[in-house]
Design a protein around this motif. Sequence first.
Motif, short mmCIF file in Angstrom:
data_model
loop_
_atom_site.label_atom_id
_atom_site.label_comp_id
_atom_site.label_asym_id
_atom_site.label_seq_id
_atom_site.Cartn_x
_atom_site.Cartn_y
_atom_site.Cartn_z
N PHE A 201 0.82 -1.21 0.00
CA PHE A 201 0.00 0.00 0.00
C PHE A 201 0.86 1.27 0.00
N PRO A 202 1.47 1.60 -1.15
CA PRO A 202 2.17 2.89 -1.22
C PRO A 202 1.15 4.03 -1.12
N ASP A 203 1.60 5.23 -0.80
CA ASP A 203 0.67 6.37 -0.71
C ASP A 203 -0.01 6.62 -2.06
N SER A 204 0.65 6.17 -3.13
CA SER A 204 0.12 6.35 -4.49
C SER A 204 -0.75 5.18 -4.93
N PHE A 205 -1.10 4.29 -3.99
CA PHE A 205 -1.81 3.04 -4.24
C PHE A 205 -2.94 3.16 -5.29
N THR A 206 -3.76 4.22 -5.16
CA THR A 206 -4.96 4.31 -6.00
C THR A 206 -4.62 4.50 -7.48
N HIS A 207 -3.43 5.05 -7.78
CA HIS A 207 -3.12 5.38 -9.17
C HIS A 207 -1.79 4.80 -9.64
N SER A 208 -1.33 3.75 -9.02
CA SER A 208 -0.08 3.12 -9.50
C SER A 208 -0.32 1.63 -9.71
N SER A 209 0.55 1.02 -10.54
CA SER A 209 0.27 -0.34 -11.02
C SER A 209 1.32 -1.34 -10.52
N LEU A 210 0.95 -2.61 -10.58
CA LEU A 210 1.90 -3.66 -10.18
C LEU A 210 3.19 -3.57 -11.00
N GLY A 211 3.06 -3.42 -12.33
CA GLY A 211 4.26 -3.34 -13.19
C GLY A 211 5.11 -2.13 -12.84
N GLY A 212 4.45 -1.00 -12.56
CA GLY A 212 5.17 0.22 -12.18
C GLY A 212 5.88 0.03 -10.83
N TRP A 213 5.21 -0.63 -9.88
CA TRP A 213 5.85 -0.89 -8.58
C TRP A 213 7.13 -1.70 -8.77
N ILE A 214 7.01 -2.74 -9.62
CA ILE A 214 8.17 -3.62 -9.83
C ILE A 214 9.28 -2.85 -10.56
N ALA A 215 8.88 -2.09 -11.57
CA ALA A 215 9.88 -1.39 -12.40
C ALA A 215 10.55 -0.24 -11.66
N THR A 216 10.00 0.17 -10.50
CA THR A 216 10.63 1.24 -9.71
C THR A 216 11.06 0.77 -8.32
N ARG A 217 10.90 -0.49 -8.01
CA ARG A 217 11.24 -1.04 -6.69
C ARG A 217 10.50 -0.29 -5.58
N SER A 218 9.21 -0.32 -5.69
CA SER A 218 8.36 0.44 -4.77
C SER A 218 8.30 -0.16 -3.36
N SER A 219 7.84 0.66 -2.43
CA SER A 219 7.67 0.19 -1.06
C SER A 219 6.34 0.71 -0.53
N GLY A 220 5.61 -0.15 0.14
CA GLY A 220 4.30 0.24 0.67
C GLY A 220 4.38 0.49 2.17
N MET A 221 3.35 1.15 2.70
CA MET A 221 3.47 1.57 4.10
C MET A 221 3.46 0.39 5.09
N GLN A 222 2.97 -0.78 4.67
CA GLN A 222 2.99 -1.93 5.58
C GLN A 222 4.17 -2.87 5.27
N SER A 223 5.24 -2.30 4.74
CA SER A 223 6.36 -3.14 4.29
C SER A 223 7.04 -3.88 5.44
N ASP A 224 6.90 -3.37 6.67
CA ASP A 224 7.57 -4.07 7.78
C ASP A 224 7.03 -5.50 7.91
N LYS A 225 5.77 -5.69 7.54
CA LYS A 225 5.20 -7.05 7.60
C LYS A 225 5.29 -7.76 6.25
N TYR A 226 4.86 -7.08 5.18
CA TYR A 226 4.71 -7.77 3.90
C TYR A 226 5.96 -7.72 3.02
N GLY A 227 6.91 -6.84 3.37
CA GLY A 227 8.11 -6.66 2.55
C GLY A 227 7.91 -5.59 1.50
#
Length: 552
Positions: A201-227
Amino acid sequence: MTVQHMKWWGWGVEGVAFSHDDKPSLAPFVQKVVDVDLNADPRPPMDFAELDVPESRLDEKLQRALTDVLGAEYVVATPLDRVVHAFGKSLRDLLRVRASDLRRIPDVVVYPADEEQIAAVLDAVVAADAVLIPFGGGSNISGSLEAPAGEERQVVSLDLGRLNKVLSIDEESGLARIQAGALGPDLEQQLGEKGWTLGHFPDSFTHSSLGGWIATRSSGMQSDKYGDIADITRALRVVQPGGTLATRAVPVTSTGPSVREMILGSEGRLGIITEATVQVHRKPAERVVLGYFFPDFRRGVAAMRAIAASDAAPSITRISDARETSFSFATRKTSKGVAKLMSSALIAVLRKRGWDLEQMCLSFIGYEGSPEHVTRQRKLVKKIVSDHGGICVGAGPGELYDQKKFDTPYIRDFLLDRGALADVSETSTSWSKLLPLYDKVVERANEAFAQLGVKGWIMCHLSHSYHSGACLYFTFAFKQAEGDPIAQYDVVKSAVQQAFIDADGTLSHHHAVGTEHARWLADDISAPGVQLIQGLVATVDPGRNLNPGKIV
Ligand code: FAD
């Protein structure tokens, strides 16, 4: 056509905007810290019709080839489509597009439906010696989408918006195959229907895509649990010139340097990610985000480090510095959340403890899992918080933060309309270097504000904790002075980024390299590291047809 896009001039969808009408403390706060009057008449962006949109350079031959593959409906060259696909959403992007400084925008936007069509589009692009730029949600803030200014070749933006399905879930393994164009809400809804979540769940969750997350090495706010997305992504399919790369969804492999890792963060330079197999989790039975106060940032950071080193495993660890805490108070609505917290009784208690309320820091810590797990985690954290002089202030502010987190991005456009320039830079470093880095960044940002002769503001939070360190996320703002706003932005942005490098941080923890951060890459990973990436890109894409100019 069903693919929806963000506004051409800012964040989110048309008709949704930030307002300060119900936040009485915000205008005085902004006036005080950056000398901007929020009640002055705003300067909204010009009408789209007034933009000077360059002619499309798409030639008949490539147009025919694309239309043969996709059908005319999915080969679009309207000015609006081309402008929407030209940039991400950094301050630089917004300033340019609002000033009609459009440079080399895509000549055409294509909307393939599947991997086969993507491969055929890429073949056509390579045959025409054109450029192809994959487009997910268009939310990056690293200059990862723009075509090089002097690009002579035709530019095709490939929008993955029609590839938005969860294809299958391997329930036994907790793995889901998901198409790369799925935006956050698309994929969480489809997973949620079967009781699963990705947990990204990045702050941009509503308007960003799985491919974009992977292509930019994204991090979501619950990363401490989910990675981070790098941990979550187990396998990939990537269309490249001459073939499709596919890796297997095994938990760990010893197949030499990791090909999966090479694709992570590749920003479209190594091909088009069409789908990924990702780790998914059963939706937690319980989820709570608690608010805490610490007497100052140093003690709060020490508590986060102690939590990371302990048996506690929260899903979110986040602490704002005193300036970000005062900003949170200033954005409060009159009678809710944080405002309610600062009752006179609480203030009296904190004063009695000897706290300087100007230095106080607000923290959010999240817990997810079975009720027993959550209870135990809360207990472990409570002890650590108390050992570091902090106190728990309950679930109210955490709930508010949780509800409002996806609305926050709208504030930047609101400020921009009123003459305040605001943007973010983030990094990560080891625990031992974290506070020296923090001090250096604040010092350099203040020097940059002084150089510009403006009243500026920089605030920070720590989020995404790891065994050896954490991410520091800085937000800066200042009143636009006379002259070129982009040059002014560059002074502050460069000072902050250079401070990261000088203090042993990385150029970005989760926003990628793009064009915005590329000049610090050799400092970060060394010249041989850069050569390795150059070699990789040149091997996969000898014709420089894939999103040239990004990263290296
Ligand atoms: P795009 O912007 O469309 O593209 C980004 C790059 O990836 C481009 O180089 C593009 O060519 C490439 N790309 C996209 N899709 C593919 C594909 N299928 N195959 C190959 N290459 C592809 N980031 C975070 O990590 N965490 C946050 O909390 C966060 N918050 C943000 C808040 C705001 C307000 C904003 C504006 C941005 C934020 N970001 C955050 C940054 C941004 O959302 C991320 O970089 C995101 O991962 C970009 O995804 P996208 O789908 O929008 O990609």
